[in-house]
Design a protein around this motif. Structure first.
Motif, PDB file in Angstrom:
ATOM      1  N   ARG A  11       0.776  -0.805   0.019  1.00 47.08           N
ATOM      2  CA  ARG A  11       0.291   0.203   0.214  1.00 47.08           C
ATOM      3  C   ARG A  11       0.566   1.196  -0.057  1.00 47.08           C
ATOM      4  O   ARG A  11       2.641   1.027   0.463  1.00 47.08           O
ATOM      5  CB  ARG A  11      -0.608  -0.165   1.395  1.00 47.08           C
ATOM      6  N   LEU A  12      -0.060   1.930  -0.689  1.00 43.77           N
ATOM      7  CA  LEU A  12       1.386   3.890  -0.923  1.00 43.77           C
ATOM      8  C   LEU A  12       0.169   4.580  -0.681  1.00 43.77           C
ATOM      9  O   LEU A  12      -0.640   4.692  -0.627  1.00 43.77           O
ATOM     10  CB  LEU A  12       1.230   3.806  -2.339  1.00 43.77           C
ATOM     11  N   ALA A  13       0.888   5.719   0.435  1.00 45.45           N
ATOM     12  CA  ALA A  13      -0.056   6.634   0.825  1.00 45.45           C
ATOM     13  C   ALA A  13       0.627   7.756  -0.334  1.00 45.45           C
ATOM     14  O   ALA A  13       1.946   7.737   0.346  1.00 45.45           O
ATOM     15  CB  ALA A  13      -0.434   7.311   1.811  1.00 45.45           C
ATOM     16  N   ALA A  14      -0.051   8.932  -0.403  1.00 49.99           N
ATOM     17  CA  ALA A  14       0.439  10.314  -0.576  1.00 49.99           C
ATOM     18  C   ALA A  14       0.014  11.328  -0.096  1.00 49.99           C
ATOM     19  O   ALA A  14      -0.610  11.424   0.190  1.00 49.99           O
ATOM     20  CB  ALA A  14      -0.033  11.011  -2.302  1.00 49.99           C
ATOM     21  N   CYS A  15       1.180  11.786   0.399  1.00 51.08           N
ATOM     22  CA  CYS A  15       1.556  13.347   1.407  1.00 51.08           C
ATOM     23  C   CYS A  15       1.614  14.307   1.156  1.00 51.08           C
ATOM     24  O   CYS A  15       3.057  14.293  -0.045  1.00 51.08           O
ATOM     25  CB  CYS A  15       2.279  12.668   2.554  1.00 51.08           C
ATOM     26  N   LEU A  16       0.655  15.472   0.983  1.00 50.00           N
ATOM     27  CA  LEU A  16       0.740  16.606   0.306  1.00 50.00           C
ATOM     28  C   LEU A  16       0.816  17.526   0.825  1.00 50.00           C
ATOM     29  O   LEU A  16      -0.221  17.550   1.941  1.00 50.00           O
ATOM     30  CB  LEU A  16       0.260  17.069  -0.403  1.00 50.00           C
TER      31      LEU A  16
END
Length: 202
Positions: A11-16
């Motif tokens: 699983r991959l989370a994009a954080c901005l």
């Protein structure tokens, strides 16, 4: 924007972290739509930034600006995925970089906690070619449990790998500046922040 992991990969989370980024945010979020979750931490926008993120399905956290590193850690704490992809609102993941990330996450080496990618700057409307600015590798993909930002840094809070990182194919595309005035103001602003870490001569 949360989902189960894509079949066959971790699983991959994009954080901005954002503030008044309505001009760029849509394209940044479009480029990370393949991620399993998207976390947007807003520092107090007065434009449509929060609404844009919410419409895109991102998990939005409104947190008064505490500094770059601390704000990035707020985003990390809100994520639940195995891996983190950090991206700024004026950046976008190229198709080649996305393909490389997805291939990497199908079987990441157990002794590797970070992967780096080349940053391709666009300046005054055009891409910068091979120079001191390209390829400049950035540590943007890492295991969530292995890394955290140093909150003593006022700016340039990027992480140093603990081990030899993997190298991804493709570019992370970045709008460095669209006008000369913007370029000069950015240079002045970051120089001021960086000067906090330089000891004054006796």
């Amino acid at each position: 924007m949360t989902s189960q992991a894509r079949p066959g990969r971790e699983r991959l989370a994009a954080c901005l972290i954002v503030e008044n980024e309505q001009e760029w945010l849509v394209t940044a979020l479009d480029s990370v739509a393949f991620c399993d979750e998207v976390i947007v931490v807003d520092g107090g926008s007065t434009d449509q930034t929060v609404e844009i993120a919410q419409r895109a399905g991102a998990k939005v956290i409104e947190n008064p600006w505490p500094g770059f590193a601390a704000q990035r850690n707020v985003a990390l704490d809100a994520a639940s995925s195995d891996w983190i992809l950090e991206i700024d609102a004026d950046e976008r993941v190229s198709p080649a970089l996305r393909a490389s990330m997805e291939a990497f996450l199908t079987a990441p080496p157990s002794d590797v906690g970070m992967a780096v990618c080349a940053l391709r700057n666009r300046f005054l409307g055009g891409p910068l070619g091979p120079s001191a600015k390209y390829p400049a590798y950035r540590s943007r993909l890492f295991r969530r449990e292995s890394y955290r930002h140093d909150e003593s840094r006022a700016v340039h809070e990027g992480m140093e790998p603990h081990e030899r990182p993997s190298v991804l194919d493709g570019d992370l595309e970045h709008e460095l500046a669209t006008t000369l005035r913007e370029a000069l103001l950015d240079t002045w602003h970051y120089a001021q922040l960086e000067s906090r870490h330089i000891q004054a001569p006796p």
